[in-house]
Design an enzyme around this catalytic site. Structure first.
Site, PDB file in Angstrom:
ATOM      1  N   GLY A   1       0.824  -1.209   0.000  1.00 55.27           N
ATOM      2  CA  GLY A   1       0.000   0.000   0.000  1.00 55.27           C
ATOM      3  C   GLY A   1       0.853   1.252   0.000  1.00 55.27           C
ATOM      4  O   GLY A   1       2.065   1.203   0.202  1.00 55.27           O
TER       5      GLY A   1
ATOM      6  N   GLY B   1       2.637   3.836   1.399  1.00 54.12           N
ATOM      7  CA  GLY B   1       3.161   4.161   2.719  1.00 54.12           C
ATOM      8  C   GLY B   1       3.768   5.547   2.778  1.00 54.12           C
ATOM      9  O   GLY B   1       4.052   6.067   3.848  1.00 54.12           O
TER      10      GLY B   1
ATOM     11  N   ARG C   1       3.276  13.704  -8.376  1.00 52.95           N
ATOM     12  CA  ARG C   1       3.321  12.796  -9.521  1.00 52.95           C
ATOM     13  C   ARG C   1       1.969  12.791 -10.211  1.00 52.95           C
ATOM     14  O   ARG C   1       0.923  12.825  -9.555  1.00 52.95           O
ATOM     15  CB  ARG C   1       3.665  11.399  -8.992  1.00 52.95           C
ATOM     16  CG  ARG C   1       3.622  10.308 -10.031  1.00 52.95           C
ATOM     17  CD  ARG C   1       4.368   9.101  -9.550  1.00 52.95           C
ATOM     18  NE  ARG C   1       3.638   8.310  -8.551  1.00 52.95           N
ATOM     19  CZ  ARG C   1       4.126   7.215  -7.985  1.00 52.95           C
ATOM     20  NH1 ARG C   1       5.334   6.786  -8.291  1.00 52.95           N
ATOM     21  NH2 ARG C   1       3.422   6.537  -7.109  1.00 52.95           N
TER      22      ARG C   1
ATOM     23  N   ASP D   1       4.258  -4.667  -7.472  1.00 51.70           N
ATOM     24  CA  ASP D   1       3.627  -3.438  -6.968  1.00 51.70           C
ATOM     25  C   ASP D   1       4.137  -2.215  -7.718  1.00 51.70           C
ATOM     26  O   ASP D   1       3.596  -1.125  -7.552  1.00 51.70           O
ATOM     27  CB  ASP D   1       3.872  -3.279  -5.457  1.00 51.70           C
ATOM     28  CG  ASP D   1       5.341  -3.366  -5.089  1.00 51.70           C
ATOM     29  OD1 ASP D   1       5.979  -4.367  -5.433  1.00 51.70           O
ATOM     30  OD2 ASP D   1       5.858  -2.418  -4.476  1.00 51.70           O
TER      31      ASP D   1
HETATM   32  P1  AMP Z   1       8.833   1.084  -3.368  1.00 52.78           P
HETATM   33  O1  AMP Z   1      10.240   0.794  -3.029  1.00 52.78           O
HETATM   34  O2  AMP Z   1       8.617   2.547  -3.701  1.00 52.78           O
HETATM   35  O3  AMP Z   1       8.266   0.216  -4.396  1.00 52.78           O
HETATM   36  O4  AMP Z   1       8.024   0.862  -2.015  1.00 52.78           O
HETATM   37  C1  AMP Z   1       7.682  -0.397  -1.499  1.00 52.78           C
HETATM   38  C2  AMP Z   1       6.722  -0.224  -0.359  1.00 52.78           C
HETATM   39  O5  AMP Z   1       7.355   0.400   0.757  1.00 52.78           O
HETATM   40  C3  AMP Z   1       5.513   0.639  -0.670  1.00 52.78           C
HETATM   41  O6  AMP Z   1       4.414   0.091  -0.004  1.00 52.78           O
HETATM   42  C4  AMP Z   1       5.900   1.970  -0.082  1.00 52.78           C
HETATM   43  O7  AMP Z   1       4.783   2.771   0.217  1.00 52.78           O
HETATM   44  C5  AMP Z   1       6.666   1.561   1.169  1.00 52.78           C
HETATM   45  N1  AMP Z   1       7.630   2.580   1.592  1.00 52.78           N
HETATM   46  C6  AMP Z   1       8.831   2.852   1.036  1.00 52.78           C
HETATM   47  N2  AMP Z   1       9.452   3.853   1.691  1.00 52.78           N
HETATM   48  C7  AMP Z   1       8.657   4.238   2.702  1.00 52.78           C
HETATM   49  C8  AMP Z   1       8.753   5.233   3.738  1.00 52.78           C
HETATM   50  N3  AMP Z   1       9.799   6.057   3.852  1.00 52.78           N
HETATM   51  N4  AMP Z   1       7.707   5.316   4.582  1.00 52.78           N
HETATM   52  C9  AMP Z   1       6.651   4.512   4.493  1.00 52.78           C
HETATM   53  N5  AMP Z   1       6.502   3.556   3.549  1.00 52.78           N
HETATM   54  C10 AMP Z   1       7.496   3.422   2.657  1.00 52.78           C
HETATM   55 MG    MG Z   2       6.608   1.146  -5.280  1.00 53.37          MG
END
Ligand code: AMP
Ligand code: MG
Length: 487
Positions: free
Chosen positions: A86, A88, A172, A248
């Site tokens: 989700g 985050g 975005r 995702d």
């Molecule tokens: P991503 O690496 O952008 O694909 O993120 C993978 C998951 O980690 C997603 O659910 C993001 O929303 C969550 N996420 C990554 N960085 C953070 C952060 N600093 N705080 C909260 N959630 C995070």
């Molecule tokens: Mg992501």
């Protein structure tokens, strides 16, 4: 401020998201606003002062009609299923409908924790924000399907990573944020009703022509698969390595999404990996078509409850769609390489010529982006650029001779052909060493190098003498390049 939001996901998909609130930044300051994109989107921002843009695109001030929410999704990360991810660190402000009728999500990234943040802080550091801004704008300029960047705002807060960094929020713009992982979340936790509802919504939003298909969910699988083949063929053509092709991070719209540890390669290597978190090379340059295939198999699985409910027989048809991906991809990819090579008339089967090209480029460690421009120069009668790329003047002579023979066979005029090739082969891409230098200066508060690089990569095709340094790969003695995840 009123952006005339039309929040279809919020209004029709209750239960598929969690309401969210933005954290208040302590001192928002506008880093950049994409006025051209805002105009294309029909956003009424032209006369707003920078101070208000900073408030609106950092979460400080909510525009009228915003119904901020965080999307629920799951995903396979590096091959392992995470049932609950989700948004985050992101929040949807709302949807707008552009003057041409296209619908877009406007999303803040780095605006504080949501129901899905787990242990994360929900924040973003300025480096990754400016990185995504720059690279997504470069991709758009090259004609690669992608989410766009509307704004970047410094928050005035510090964000703790391996050390403290200045915080920022990226705005975005995406044709939607529905991911393969969104389907996986509802398939895993809820089942056929929810998957059907999500599929129906996706079709209404993105592919209304599929609504009348015998089995619309099967048609959705087929369409999304085709778009992913197109997308990955664009990536390969541009030398782009996404770096985290987790399910995702796969948008069903076919746009490149979630720019994290992505990079462009300089010298050609099918095994090129830049991401510090991809130790096994799962998402290496040349593996991206296979991974896309694997991801589409996961999409098919998630859609199966909906497909089966319409017609159990169509489960076999879904399998056939997935099995056809390698051949489908190859045809699309070869058509793209054909364009890059100036093989426009399709007189022959160029498979072998194309396959051997990549072996040759790898063997001679040729700068990938420059190579196609050098071929166009050769058509103009100037072989110096090509010679400069090769370890010895005749290193690729047999391949060049064969390619030349195909060009002659096609019978197109060399000058026009060279111009057509230069129109699809970028000269200016975000070179890793330039990106790193620009981001390091930006982190210290000096945006000049970043702004100049942005201007260059927004104009990737036409040569300009004053930009000559931007066309060059990193100096040979520079350290291997590594990217880190996280926005
Ligand atoms: P991503 O690496 O952008 O694909 O993120 C993978 C998951 O980690 C997603 O659910 C993001 O929303 C969550 N996420 C990554 N960085 C953070 C952060 N600093 N705080 C909260 N959630 C995070
Ligand atoms: Mg992501």
């Amino acid at each position: 401020m009123d952006f005339a939001f039309h929040n279809s996901f919020h209004d029709s998909m209750e239960g598929f998201y969690a309401p969210a609130e933005a954290a208040k930044p302590s001192a928002p300051k506008l880093l950049i606003f994409n006025h051209k994109l805002a105009k294309e989107l029909g956003l009424d921002t032209a006369d707003l002062p920078d101070e208000q843009l900073a408030r609106l695109f950092s979460g400080e001030e909510m525009p009228d009609g915003a119904e901020p929410l965080a999307f629920a999704y799951a995903g396979h990360q590096f091959g392992h299923f995470s049932p609950q991810l989700g948004d985050g660190r992101a929040l949807l402000l709302g949807e707008i409908v552009a003057p041409d009728g296209a619908r877009f999500d406007i999303q803040l990234k780095g605006s504080g924790p949501t129901a899905f943040s787990r242990n994360g802080d929900g924040k973003a550091a300025i480096g990754p924000v400016l990185r995504e801004f720059l690279i997504s704008e470069a991709m758009a300029a090259m004609g690669v399907p992608t989410t766009r960047a509307l704004a970047a705002v410094a928050t005035g807060d510090r964000v703790q990573r391996e050390r403290a960094h200045p915080g920022a929020v990226l705005t975005r713009v995406a044709s939607s944020h529905i991911r393969v992982g969104t389907f996986q979340f509802f398939a895993a936790h809820f089942g056929a009703d929810h998957v059907t509802q999500l599929s129906d919504y996706s079709i209404r939003r993105h592919f209304p022509d599929l609504a009348g298909a015998d089995n619309p969910h099967l048609a959705l699988l087929d369409r999304v698969t085709g778009l992913q083949c197109e997308l990955v063929s664009h990536w390969l053509g541009a030398g782009f390595i996404h770096g985290v092709m987790n399910t995702d991070n796969v948008a069903i719209s076919g746009e490149t999404i979630d720019y994290g540890p992505c990079a462009f390669m300089d010298r050609f290597s099918a095994n090129a990996v830049f991401s510090s978190i991809d130790a096994n090379g799962r998402y290496a340059f040349g593996r991206q078509p296979q991974i896309m295939h694997w991801n589409m198999a996961r999409f098919a699985e998630a859609l199966l409850p909906a497909i089966h409910r319409v017609s159990p027989d169509d489960v076999e048809a879904a399998k056939a769609v997935v099995d056809a991906i390698p051949a489908r991809f190859r045809a699309i990819w070869h058509a793209r390489v054909g364009m890059k090579l100036g093989l426009v008339n399709g007189a022959g089967d160029d498979s072998e010529l194309i396959d051997t090209l990549f072996d040759e480029l790898e063997k001679h460690e040729v700068d990938y982006i420059s190579f196609f421009r050098a071929l166009a120069m050769l058509l103009r009668g100037d072989g110096t650029m090509l010679e400069g790329l090769l370890p010895a003047p005749d290193a690729m002579a047999p391949w060049i001779a064969e390619w030349w023979g195909r060009i002659v066979q096609d019978g197109a005029g060399p000058i026009e052909l060279a111009a057509a090739m230069d129109g699809v082969n970028p000269l200016y891409i975000p070179r890793n060493h330039q990106v790193e230098a620009a981001l390091a200066a930006a982190e210290e508060g000096d945006l000049a190098a970043w702004l100049r690089l942005l201007e260059v990569v927004r104009n990737p095709f036409g040569e300009r003498p004053e930009w000559s340094e931007y066309a060059l790969p990193a100096p040979a003695d520079s350290a291997p390049y590594t990217t880190f995840c996280g926005t």
